[in-house]
Design a protein around this motif. Structure first.
Motif, mmCIF file in Angstrom:
data_model
loop_
_atom_site.group_PDB
_atom_site.id
_atom_site.type_symbol
_atom_site.label_atom_id
_atom_site.label_comp_id
_atom_site.label_asym_id
_atom_site.label_seq_id
_atom_site.Cartn_x
_atom_site.Cartn_y
_atom_site.Cartn_z
ATOM 1 N N UNK A 277 0.849 -1.184 0.000
ATOM 2 C CA UNK A 277 0.000 0.000 0.000
ATOM 3 C C UNK A 277 0.889 1.239 0.000
ATOM 4 N N UNK A 278 0.656 2.148 -0.943
ATOM 5 C CA UNK A 278 1.379 3.428 -0.969
ATOM 6 C C UNK A 278 0.347 4.523 -1.202
ATOM 7 N N UNK A 279 0.726 5.797 -1.041
ATOM 8 C CA UNK A 279 -0.263 6.858 -1.242
ATOM 9 C C UNK A 279 -0.887 6.825 -2.636
ATOM 10 N N UNK A 280 -0.183 6.317 -3.671
ATOM 11 C CA UNK A 280 -0.769 6.304 -5.022
ATOM 12 C C UNK A 280 -1.442 4.987 -5.356
ATOM 13 N N UNK A 281 -1.298 3.968 -4.539
ATOM 14 C CA UNK A 281 -1.760 2.636 -4.930
ATOM 15 C C UNK A 281 -2.909 2.157 -4.041
ATOM 16 N N UNK A 282 -3.617 3.095 -3.414
ATOM 17 C CA UNK A 282 -4.628 2.708 -2.429
ATOM 18 C C UNK A 282 -5.748 1.877 -3.023
ATOM 19 N N UNK A 283 -6.193 2.214 -4.253
ATOM 20 C CA UNK A 283 -7.378 1.551 -4.795
ATOM 21 C C UNK A 283 -7.093 0.168 -5.354
ATOM 22 N N UNK A 284 -5.838 -0.242 -5.458
ATOM 23 C CA UNK A 284 -5.533 -1.568 -5.992
ATOM 24 C C UNK A 284 -5.654 -2.678 -4.964
#
Lengths: 343, 276
Positions: free
Chosen positions: A309-316
């Motif tokens: 989980x990263x700030x740009x990958x939340x929805x994956x």
């Protein structure tokens, strides 16, 4: 017996704390394994140095029974502890927590990352597709459907036997083609049918140590693993032995909490304010491999993309639904255990 | 004539007895009380357990795995104890005694983990069967692995206890029987074995009771089918904070094991040795 010894130690400490002249001390609930080691190599020495306070370890805090016994007897051992989402929910409902008094500004935009000032995420914990890279490195598994595909990826597979907290049923449904947005409420029958199709190939674990041992010794060649512990194992064994895919990670926060009746709640709050600083969070995340729940902490992390989980990958990622489990934990666990025991 | 009571030993034993009784009866009392009051007054905990297939399966598993482990101890440990009594001065038996005591002192977790490595797919046992052309059998996560682990843990306890009891048997009786014309095997069977029976039954009972509470070994070496009652008790406490269900399970296990022990001892022990 260990708990009794620790309790005695804690009582001795409280008796003498009336005349404490130094920085005071706090008692931290233990979690075990590489997790505690990372605390000891990152923010604990930094906190001691900055404040002059001492941090001692108490007994194991991932144990609802221990919480209940402490709250009933009034002999509260810990000042601050990390618990998982289910335990947090039980503690909150029982009224066994103190408010944290820590600002949540700058936390990751992830569901349940802080709850009413009674719990703030210690990290985002994910179940990820885990496999032996030396076996399946050519065409590695990516999804839960791959984990359930015994033709393409033959061999024993590992899952956590605590289905309620560890996403086992969610994995089965995702493998059966359920879309992430339609996952909840879980179709338990369908999940158990899917699990039935590979039941003879499953090895169950009930703690992180066994999980790591299973994949490390090759007893299991594929299955569900914890992102941080698997990364730790990769660091130990080199990149070619164990692999993981964060593609359908099932993620949920773990929580920092302060028990009601803690002997030094102010010290605990001071500790939490210190360790939630971006630099401390980044140092801890680098050590554990679990994503930090603070946006600014990622600025201090070298290879962001390796985190589930990263700030740009939340929805994956697939978010483990604490509301569903709050309402269904007991009933589903009973059904799952009955299924597990039957042949 | 009035029977004289010897007060001194009674008085000397009083503090110890009080501690023992207090530390046993009080907790068991709390346990029973909790099992019928938490979360509400009544027998609901017992009803849940008795009607639950998971608990029924675990109870049966606990009994048969413990029984198999006791059988393993009796078959392997009895000859060892006999050899220790008859040839304890032999250098080999001195080493055996040292090994027994050392493994008795090693933690159950370490020993279970050692079997995890020994019986694993990368372990030496599978390497040998594979080299002999027998393939790679699945040795872990089944009843076999759990029984191996349990026997390994219980064997030193059984053997050392039986050794203590066999040592007190006067072997001259066997020699006397042989002097009167009995063959060695006949003398052992008709003279030594009856005298050894209380030791065998006591040793077997003790390791059976210990086996009923096994936790680490089935968790590490067993699969889902080898779930024992103590694992369900731990799950009730740690995962659900359900002290009522845990107390009820513990109490049922206590009652069942006491009843079973009483029955076995009634059948296997001569009357004179029943409570000795």
């Amino acid at each position: 017996m260990l708990a009794a010894v620790v309790l005695l130690g804690a009582c001795g400490g409280s008796g003498s704390s009336g005349g404490s002249g130094g920085g005071g001390s706090i008692v931290l609930g233990a979690n075990g394994g590489s997790y505690d080691q990372c605390q000891q190599s990152t923010f604990i020495p930094a906190f001691k140095k900055a404040t002059g306070m001492d941090v001692k370890y108490g007994s194991f805090a991932y144990d609802l029974g221990a919480w209940k016994a402490q709250q009933e007897s009034g002999a509260v051992e810990w000042d601050v502890a990390v618990v998982d989402a289910s335990e947090f929910d039980a503690l909150r409902r029982a009224g066994w927590l103190e408010p944290l008094g820590v600002s949540t500004k700058g936390m990751l935009d992830f569901p349940g990352v802080s709850v009413d000032n009674y719990g703030i995420a210690s990290e985002i914990f994910s179940q990820v597709v885990t496999y032996r890279a030396d076996k399946f490195g050519g065409d590695p598994p990516k999804t839960w459907a791959d984990v359930f595909n015994t033709k393409k990826y033959p061999g024993k597979r590992m899952f956590h036997r605590n289905a309620a907290d560890m996403g086992t049923l969610e994995m089965a449904l995702l493998a059966d083609g359920v879309a992430p947005k339609d996952l909840y409420p879980l179709d338990v029958n369908r999940a158990l049918r899917k699990l039935d199709s590979i039941k003879n190939d499953i090895i169950w674990y009930d703690n992180g140590t066994k999980m790591v041992a299973l994949i490390q010794q090759g007893e299991a060649v594929i299955g569900a693993g914890w992102d941080g512990r698997i990364k730790d194992l990769q660091a130990q064994t080199g990149g070619n032995v164990v692999g993981m895919s964060p593609e359908q990670a099932i993620a949920r926060p773990d929580y920092w909490v302060i028990p009601k009746g803690a002997k030094n709640p102010e010290g605990a709050r001071k500790f939490l304010r210190f360790i939630t600083q971006p630099k401390q969070q980044a140092a801890f995340a680098k050590c554990t491999g679990y994503p930090p729940p603070w946006v600014a902490a990622f600025d201090h992390l070298p290879n962001k993309s390796s985190y589930a989980v990263t700030p740009d990958k939340l929805h994956n990622v697939i978010v483990w639904n604490s509301n569903y489990w709050k309402a269904n934990r007991d009933a589903v666990t009973q059904r799952f255990n009955a299924w597990l025991g039957g042949s | 004539m009035r029977r004289r009571v010897d007060w001194l030993p009674l008085l000397a034993g009083l503090p110890g007895c009080a501690v023992l009784l207090g530390l046993f009866l009080l907790p068991v009392g709390f346990l029973i009380a909790r099992s019928v009051t938490d979360p509400k007054l009544g027998l609901s905990n017992y009803h849940t357990i008795i009607t639950s297939p998971a608990y029924g399966h675990a109870a049966w598993t606990t009994l048969w795995l413990s029984g198999a482990a006791v059988l393993g101890c009796v078959l392997l440990g009895t000859p060892v104890a006999y050899a220790l009594v008859r040839a304890g001065d032999h250098p080999v038996m001195r080493v055996v005694m040292a090994v027994l005591i050392l493994s008795f002192l090693t933690s159950s977790l370490v020993r279970a983990y050692a079997w995890f490595l020994m019986l694993g797919t990368q372990g030496p046992v599978v390497a040998v069967t594979n080299a002999l052309g027998l393939g790679k059998p699945q040795l872990l996560f089944n009843s076999f692995a759990v029984i191996v682990g349990m026997v390994h843990y219980l064997l030193p306890i059984y053997t050392l206890m039986l050794y203590g009891s066999l040592r007190s048997i006067r072997y001259e009786l066997v020699t006397a029987a042989e002097g009167l014309g009995a063959k060695h095997a006949y003398a052992l069977r008709t003279v030594f074995l009856p005298l050894a029976r209380p030791g065998l039954v006591n040793g077997g009972s003790l390791v059976f009771v210990i086996a009923l509470g096994f936790f680490v070994t089935p968790a590490l070496l067993g699969g889902a089918q080898q779930t024992m009652l103590s694992q369900l008790i731990a799950q009730a406490v740690q995962q659900f904070g359900d002290f009522g269900a845990a107390a009820a399970t513990g109490f049922l296990l206590l009652v069942a094991s006491l009843a079973l022990l009483a029955a076995v001892r009634r059948v296997l022990l001569p009357k004179s040795a029943r409570y000795g």
